[in-house]
Design a protein around this motif. Sequence first.
Motif, PDB file in Angstrom:
ATOM      1  N   ILE A 108       1.052  -1.212   0.037  1.00  0.00           N
ATOM      2  CA  ILE A 108      -0.001   0.172   0.143  1.00  0.00           C
ATOM      3  C   ILE A 108       0.779   1.222  -0.100  1.00  0.00           C
ATOM      4  N   THR A 109       1.851   1.250   0.803  1.00  0.00           N
ATOM      5  CA  THR A 109       2.739   2.170   0.866  1.00  0.00           C
ATOM      6  C   THR A 109       3.552   2.716  -0.382  1.00  0.00           C
ATOM      7  N   PHE A 110       4.088   1.562  -1.140  1.00  0.00           N
ATOM      8  CA  PHE A 110       4.577   1.640  -2.416  1.00  0.00           C
ATOM      9  C   PHE A 110       3.708   2.348  -3.336  1.00  0.00           C
ATOM     10  N   SER A 111       2.552   2.062  -3.394  1.00  0.00           N
ATOM     11  CA  SER A 111       1.490   2.313  -4.477  1.00  0.00           C
ATOM     12  C   SER A 111       0.933   3.593  -4.391  1.00  0.00           C
ATOM     13  N   TYR A 112       1.152   3.995  -2.930  1.00  0.00           N
ATOM     14  CA  TYR A 112       0.547   5.472  -2.604  1.00  0.00           C
ATOM     15  C   TYR A 112       1.761   6.440  -2.927  1.00  0.00           C
ATOM     16  N   PHE A 113       2.916   6.309  -2.295  1.00  0.00           N
ATOM     17  CA  PHE A 113       3.985   7.294  -2.358  1.00  0.00           C
ATOM     18  C   PHE A 113       5.204   7.061  -3.462  1.00  0.00           C
ATOM     19  N   GLU A 114       4.977   5.931  -4.394  1.00  0.00           N
ATOM     20  CA  GLU A 114       5.835   5.907  -5.306  1.00  0.00           C
ATOM     21  C   GLU A 114       6.053   7.037  -6.201  1.00  0.00           C
ATOM     22  N   GLY A 115       5.016   7.811  -6.671  1.00  0.00           N
ATOM     23  CA  GLY A 115       4.975   8.605  -7.689  1.00  0.00           C
ATOM     24  C   GLY A 115       5.312  10.178  -7.089  1.00  0.00           C
ATOM     25  N   ARG A 116       5.386  10.125  -5.581  1.00  0.00           N
ATOM     26  CA  ARG A 116       5.202  11.584  -4.900  1.00  0.00           C
ATOM     27  C   ARG A 116       6.766  11.863  -4.377  1.00  0.00           C
ATOM     28  N   ARG A 117       6.935  13.267  -4.478  1.00  0.00           N
ATOM     29  CA  ARG A 117       8.019  13.668  -3.849  1.00  0.00           C
ATOM     30  C   ARG A 117       8.028  14.076  -2.419  1.00  0.00           C
ATOM     31  N   ASP A 118       6.726  14.317  -1.963  1.00  0.00           N
ATOM     32  CA  ASP A 118       6.789  15.168  -0.749  1.00  0.00           C
ATOM     33  C   ASP A 118       6.235  14.155   0.204  1.00  0.00           C
ATOM     34  N   GLY A 119       6.189  12.768   0.075  1.00  0.00           N
ATOM     35  CA  GLY A 119       5.937  12.008   1.150  1.00  0.00           C
ATOM     36  C   GLY A 119       7.054  12.187   2.187  1.00  0.00           C
ATOM     37  N   GLN A 120       6.701  11.685   3.385  1.00  0.00           N
ATOM     38  CA  GLN A 120       7.642  11.705   4.611  1.00  0.00           C
ATOM     39  C   GLN A 120       7.431  10.354   5.623  1.00  0.00           C
ATOM     40  N   ASP A 121       8.581   9.635   5.766  1.00  0.00           N
ATOM     41  CA  ASP A 121       8.365   8.639   6.727  1.00  0.00           C
ATOM     42  C   ASP A 121       7.386   8.802   7.915  1.00  0.00           C
ATOM     43  N   ALA A 122       7.408  10.136   8.397  1.00  0.00           N
ATOM     44  CA  ALA A 122       6.388  10.161   9.522  1.00  0.00           C
ATOM     45  C   ALA A 122       4.978  10.035   9.168  1.00  0.00           C
ATOM     46  N   GLU A 123       4.717  10.355   7.878  1.00  0.00           N
ATOM     47  CA  GLU A 123       3.426  10.361   7.426  1.00  0.00           C
ATOM     48  C   GLU A 123       2.903   8.541   7.487  1.00  0.00           C
ATOM     49  N   LEU A 124       3.961   7.702   7.328  1.00  0.00           N
ATOM     50  CA  LEU A 124       3.720   6.432   7.368  1.00  0.00           C
ATOM     51  C   LEU A 124       3.530   5.661   8.714  1.00  0.00           C
ATOM     52  N   LEU A 129      10.982   5.554   2.923  1.00  0.00           N
ATOM     53  CA  LEU A 129       9.899   5.606   1.744  1.00  0.00           C
ATOM     54  C   LEU A 129      10.977   5.396   0.451  1.00  0.00           C
ATOM     55  N   SER A 130      12.069   6.200   0.503  1.00  0.00           N
ATOM     56  CA  SER A 130      12.906   6.175  -0.643  1.00  0.00           C
ATOM     57  C   SER A 130      13.735   4.880  -0.563  1.00  0.00           C
ATOM     58  N   GLY A 131      13.890   4.363   0.448  1.00  0.00           N
ATOM     59  CA  GLY A 131      14.526   2.922   0.591  1.00  0.00           C
ATOM     60  C   GLY A 131      13.475   1.672   0.061  1.00  0.00           C
ATOM     61  N   LEU A 132      12.415   1.828   0.502  1.00  0.00           N
ATOM     62  CA  LEU A 132      11.234   0.787   0.077  1.00  0.00           C
ATOM     63  C   LEU A 132      11.098   1.226  -1.355  1.00  0.00           C
ATOM     64  N   VAL A 133      10.844   2.197  -1.926  1.00  0.00           N
ATOM     65  CA  VAL A 133      10.445   2.539  -3.577  1.00  0.00           C
ATOM     66  C   VAL A 133      11.647   1.998  -4.127  1.00  0.00           C
ATOM     67  N   GLY A 134      12.959   2.254  -4.038  1.00  0.00           N
ATOM     68  CA  GLY A 134      14.287   1.883  -4.429  1.00  0.00           C
ATOM     69  C   GLY A 134      14.410   0.507  -4.506  1.00  0.00           C
TER      70      GLY A 134
END
Length: 233
Positions: free
Chosen positions: A89-105, A179-184
């Motif tokens: 769910i996290t990947f699908s939601y944040f993959e295309g966003r530049r403004d997501g932060q770990d704190a949101e997760l 988030l960057s680590g997961l997406v990467g």
Amino acid sequence: MSDCLYCKSRKGKRPCPALGGTICSPCCGEHRLVRISCPSDCIYLDSGSDYQQKRLGEQFMPVRREFYRELSELSGEKAVALFNLIEVITFSYFEGRRDGQDAELVTAIQALRRTLSPLHVPAAPMPVFAEHLKKEYETFKKQNPQQIADMSDAPEILDRAIKFISDFSGKDFQSRRFLSGLVGYVKTYHPQIADHLRKKHEPGHIVLPGQSFMPPPAPEPHTHGPGCEHHHH
């Protein structure tokens, strides 16, 4: 030329809108989006973010593997399925966003944990991603009740997930390191899954097609018997 605002030791050669001054190339390359909250229109972002994600994905892989091993020992398959669903769910939601932060997760997982508590009293409206995570969890749980951790053991698993994410994220208030680590990680090691998850799904239709980004289990030895499904030609 002034000193780099980040390391204070080398000369700053690039304008850094986030720091309000200049930054040296090595610091920009290493810390952008990870420890520096870059605005999405910074000209240095695109060239570096894929590289950044890939590098973080490589760092993420071994700690993630270790975390999955712990989860599996703690509560078995259902614990693994719960954290895997959160990752998907996290990947699908944040993959295309530049403004997501770990704190949101972290906030979203804390909110999910509260809703699974028997003493839960609904509080103020949830943040957008928290609401999204909760809906996806509930839908998945309804469709696959036997597969995923529920109220009895989910809170402990979610506590561990929060600690795991926070440890990887680090101390910076606006970190996106997790988030960057997961997406990467997903893009680098599981490109087919990344493509699959980029397609927008209806809520609750995130399927996990063998999709716990985990090595598949060894097939069990099969004995042909009268009850087996194999048709003999």
